[in-house]
Design a protein around this motif. Structure first.
Motif, PDB file in Angstrom:
ATOM      1  N   ALA A   1      40.059  97.320  87.001  1.00  0.00           N
ATOM      2  CA  ALA A   1      40.805  98.566  86.853  1.00  0.00           C
ATOM      3  C   ALA A   1      42.297  98.316  86.634  1.00  0.00           C
ATOM      4  O   ALA A   1      42.936  98.965  85.806  1.00  0.00           O
ATOM      5  N   ASP A   2      42.830  97.333  87.363  1.00  0.00           N
ATOM      6  CA  ASP A   2      44.279  97.079  87.275  1.00  0.00           C
ATOM      7  C   ASP A   2      44.695  96.650  85.873  1.00  0.00           C
ATOM      8  O   ASP A   2      45.789  96.959  85.412  1.00  0.00           O
TER       9      ASP A   2
ATOM     10  N   ALA B   1      43.548  99.895  83.082  1.00  0.00           N
ATOM     11  CA  ALA B   1      44.236 101.184  83.095  1.00  0.00           C
ATOM     12  C   ALA B   1      45.583 101.069  82.387  1.00  0.00           C
ATOM     13  O   ALA B   1      46.384 100.196  82.703  1.00  0.00           O
TER      14      ALA B   1
ATOM     15  N   ASP C   1      49.898 103.464  85.704  1.00  0.00           N
ATOM     16  CA  ASP C   1      49.660 103.428  87.145  1.00  0.00           C
ATOM     17  C   ASP C   1      49.010 104.762  87.523  1.00  0.00           C
ATOM     18  O   ASP C   1      49.564 105.821  87.224  1.00  0.00           O
ATOM     19  N   PRO C   2      47.832 104.729  88.171  1.00  0.00           N
ATOM     20  CA  PRO C   2      47.117 105.984  88.448  1.00  0.00           C
ATOM     21  C   PRO C   2      47.868 106.886  89.421  1.00  0.00           C
ATOM     22  O   PRO C   2      47.551 108.068  89.539  1.00  0.00           O
TER      23      PRO C   2
ATOM     24  N   SER D   1      43.681 106.530  83.451  1.00  0.00           N
ATOM     25  CA  SER D   1      43.907 105.519  84.483  1.00  0.00           C
ATOM     26  C   SER D   1      43.282 105.953  85.800  1.00  0.00           C
ATOM     27  O   SER D   1      42.708 105.137  86.532  1.00  0.00           O
ATOM     28  N   ARG D   2      43.397 107.242  86.093  1.00  0.00           N
ATOM     29  CA  ARG D   2      42.827 107.730  87.350  1.00  0.00           C
ATOM     30  C   ARG D   2      41.310 107.640  87.327  1.00  0.00           C
ATOM     31  O   ARG D   2      40.686 107.347  88.346  1.00  0.00           O
TER      32      ARG D   2
ATOM     33  N   HIS E   1      40.360 103.940  87.763  1.00  0.00           N
ATOM     34  CA  HIS E   1      40.499 103.554  89.168  1.00  0.00           C
ATOM     35  C   HIS E   1      39.500 104.303  90.040  1.00  0.00           C
ATOM     36  O   HIS E   1      39.071 103.790  91.073  1.00  0.00           O
TER      37      HIS E   1
ATOM     38  N   ARG F   1      36.352 102.531  90.773  1.00  0.00           N
ATOM     39  CA  ARG F   1      36.419 101.585  91.882  1.00  0.00           C
ATOM     40  C   ARG F   1      36.068 102.272  93.191  1.00  0.00           C
ATOM     41  O   ARG F   1      35.230 101.794  93.957  1.00  0.00           O
TER      42      ARG F   1
ATOM     43  N   HIS G   1      43.985 107.769  97.134  1.00  0.00           N
ATOM     44  CA  HIS G   1      42.907 107.194  96.325  1.00  0.00           C
ATOM     45  C   HIS G   1      42.484 108.162  95.227  1.00  0.00           C
ATOM     46  O   HIS G   1      42.230 109.333  95.524  1.00  0.00           O
TER      47      HIS G   1
END
Lengths: 297, 304
Positions: free
Chosen positions: A51-52, A55, A58-59, A88-89, A92, A95, A244
């Motif tokens: 994910a890092d 994306a 930054d989420p 991005s969200r 993430h 995850r 989160h």
């Protein structure tokens, strides 16, 4: 046991296969829907792990000027009220979703296997007590039990896992118990006992491996359910807390209010949940056909 | 059955008392400061200072005479709070169940009869997606569709005036919840039909020259429907779970929506009564399905 069936199936189909890759391709052709499910699962696991890297933003980073931005080249799936990038969200979110799903299945599965194995193997008062307990837990719908558990434990990632895993126990325990009951009468169990093995060792070394196939099937089937329950809990505000990025909460934040002005906030997180669960279900169905031929529909 | 209900009551009661923070905390939270003496007074008034076993027996004693205590939030008797909400949820659940049987059963039969055709594959993929779509998302999508294309929002604002209005208002959320159940019923009907159609008596009927329709609908369906009744019982419990979400999305003032509100407000008397009600309904439905099973299948008899 399952291995012998595979071989028979391969020979019957006239397939000359050797090696893992050929075998996988054989099953993929045989169960096309399952293969699609597997591909979806792989994509989700992949985006959860990386994910890092994947994306684009930054989420958690908020940008006032991007508030409620529709899908553009910068924000491919649009941005939410606080200007956070949806893509991005969602990446993430995979995850969070998979972590909660897998962790709660492992936890619930471990407890369920323990209870089922002990109750089917030892029988007697322990079995009676556990059966009553399971009856009690099954008298409440999964979501209701998870809801009350989540509320009483308080919102956090760990508590959400706990709240989802407990209602999953009864199913696992019942499947394991019934398989154990029939296995304990088998000659090889008797032989192991005659050879002087302790009861615990017989249960874990000889009975447990033989119930792995139905267990794996059950676990994949429950993965979809666990992801759904996590989304539902978060949707109701009792699941994974901020910051989160959880798919369910993304929907509840965007619900009703933005339906008219920002439909992308409603469409994409829901699509992500549905696809993940759909993949798990497709894959689980095929796995059931392969590993547990008696249940084949 | 009674033992199960007693067990549930204990578990629910203890779980609720484990919750961090009670109603007194929430009330003082919004006030901004906490006066310990005031807080203790409220806790005493509500009986929250008593030992948990004593609180439990008070609750059980009350339940037996249909006194469920008072809602902490509205200070109305819990019975009066729940009373008007129960029929709403019951109607929704009945509609959803009806919807799922109406679609699930015939489609399952069609799939089995046309096994491995394109139709079968399409219907199976649709049914699997039915199991995967979260009902709240489906509800939101339906709302979005109405808002965008019909410029109307089918959520509950005022109580419906006549039966027709009520039916229209409830049928959309009921369909959103029932979609999942209909998918499950369809899958089970399909596999159960296929199982039955492999049996000897079907071959006998075929060799005697019975028509395809007669075999499918007269001989096979009757036996195939048996396992489906069990799943309908289980689905009834699932429906309650689905309704919690759907009632929230469509703003329907039923008990399921109320449960979420009560949990968020730590309104113990409401939460514990509602969860007991849900457990009672689930247990009764399963009992009913067991009885129905014996009626449908003369081979099953319960020893008394």
């Amino acid at each position: 046991m399952a291995d012998i069936d595979h071989q028979a199936e391969l020979i019957k189909a006239g397939a000359h296969v050797s090696g893992l890759w050929d075998k996988t391709m054989f099953y993929a052709r045989r169960y096309p829907l399952g293969a699609i499910g597997a591909v979806i699962m792989v994509i989700f696991v992949f985006s959860a792990i990386f994910a890092d890297v994947l994306a684009p933003h930054d989420p958690l980073q908020t940008k006032a000027r991007a508030s409620l931005s529709p899908p553009t080249t910068e924000f491919v799936l649009g941005a939410d009220m606080m200007g956070r990038d949806m893509l991005s969200r969602i990446i993430h979110g995979a995850r969070i979703s998979l972590t909660v799903g897998v962790a709660s299945i492992l936890l619930g599965g471990f407890i369920g296997v323990f209870i089922g194995l002990m109750s089917g193997y030892l029988m007697g008062w322990f079995d009676l007590l556990m059966q009553r307990l399971i009856d009690i837990m099954q008298a409440l719908p999964l979501l209701v039990l998870a809801l009350v558990m989540a509320a009483s434990l308080g919102p956090s990632l760990e508590n959400t896992v706990l709240a989802i895993s407990i209602p999953l126990i009864p199913n696992v325990a019942r499947v394991v118990r019934s398989s154990t009951l029939s296995l304990r009468e088998m000659p090889f169990v008797e032989a192991a006992r005659a050879a002087g093995m302790s009861e615990m060792r017989v249960a874990v070394r000889h009975v447990l491996p033989n119930i792995l196939a139905p267990l794996i099937v059950l676990f994949t089937a429950q993965l979809g359910a666990a992801i759904l329950v996590e989304a539902s809990l978060s949707f109701l505000g009792l699941g994974v807390p901020e910051p989160h990025p959880s798919w369910g909460r993304m929907l509840s934040e965007s619900a009703a209010e933005y339906v008219r002005v920002a439909p992308w906030l409603v469409i994409f997180p829901g699509l992500a949940i549905s696809l993940a669960v759909f993949g798990a279900n497709l894959f689980g169905d095929a796995l059931r056909d392969i590993l547990d031929p008696r249940q084949r529909s | 059955m009674v033992l199960t209900l007693v067990g549930i009551s204990i578990i629910i009661f203890v779980l609720l008392r484990l919750m961090p923070g009670n109603i007194a905390d929430i009330m003082f939270d919004s006030a901004g400061f906490v006066d310990p003496a005031e807080k203790a007074k409220i806790e005493k008034e509500l009986g929250l200072d008593l030992p948990i076993p004593v609180q439990y027996f008070h609750w059980i004693k009350g339940m037996l005479v249909w006194d469920l205590g008072f809602s902490y939030v509205s200070e109305m008797p819990a019975v009066d709070e729940l009373g008007p909400r129960i029929p709403i949820t019951a109607k929704l659940a009945a509609l959803a169940l009806g919807f799922s049987i109406l679609f699930g059963l015939p489609l399952g039969v069609i799939c089995a009869v046309k096994q491995d055709t394109a139709l079968d594959y399409t219907l199976r993929v649709i049914s699997l997606s039915g199991l995967s779509l979260p009902s709240f998302w489906l509800g939101l999508l339906i709302l979005m569709f109405f808002v965008t294309y019909l410029n109307d929002i089918p959520i509950y604002l005022d109580p419906p005036e006549n039966l027709w209005d009520e039916l229209v208002l409830y049928s959309i959320p009921a369909a959103a919840v029932g979609f999942r159940s209909s998918a499950l019923i369809m899958r089970l009907t399909r596999s159960s039909m296929l199982e039955v159609m492999r049996q000897d008596y079907i071959r006998t009927a075929r060799s005697k020259g019975a028509s395809d329709n007669s075999i499918n609908y007269h001989h096979a369906l009757k036996n195939a429907v048996l396992p489906v009744t069990t799943i309908i019982g289980i689905e009834a419990a699932f429906l309650i779970g689905g309704l919690i979400i759907t009632e929230t999305v469509f703003n329907i003032p039923g008990v399921a929506h109320f449960l979420v509100e009560a949990i968020l407000m730590r309104d113990y008397p409401i939460v514990q009564s509602l969860v007991m009600l849900i457990a009672l309904v689930t247990v009764l439905i399963n009992f009913g399905v067991d009885l129905l099973y014996a009626v449908l299948d003369p081979r099953i008899k319960y020893a008394d």
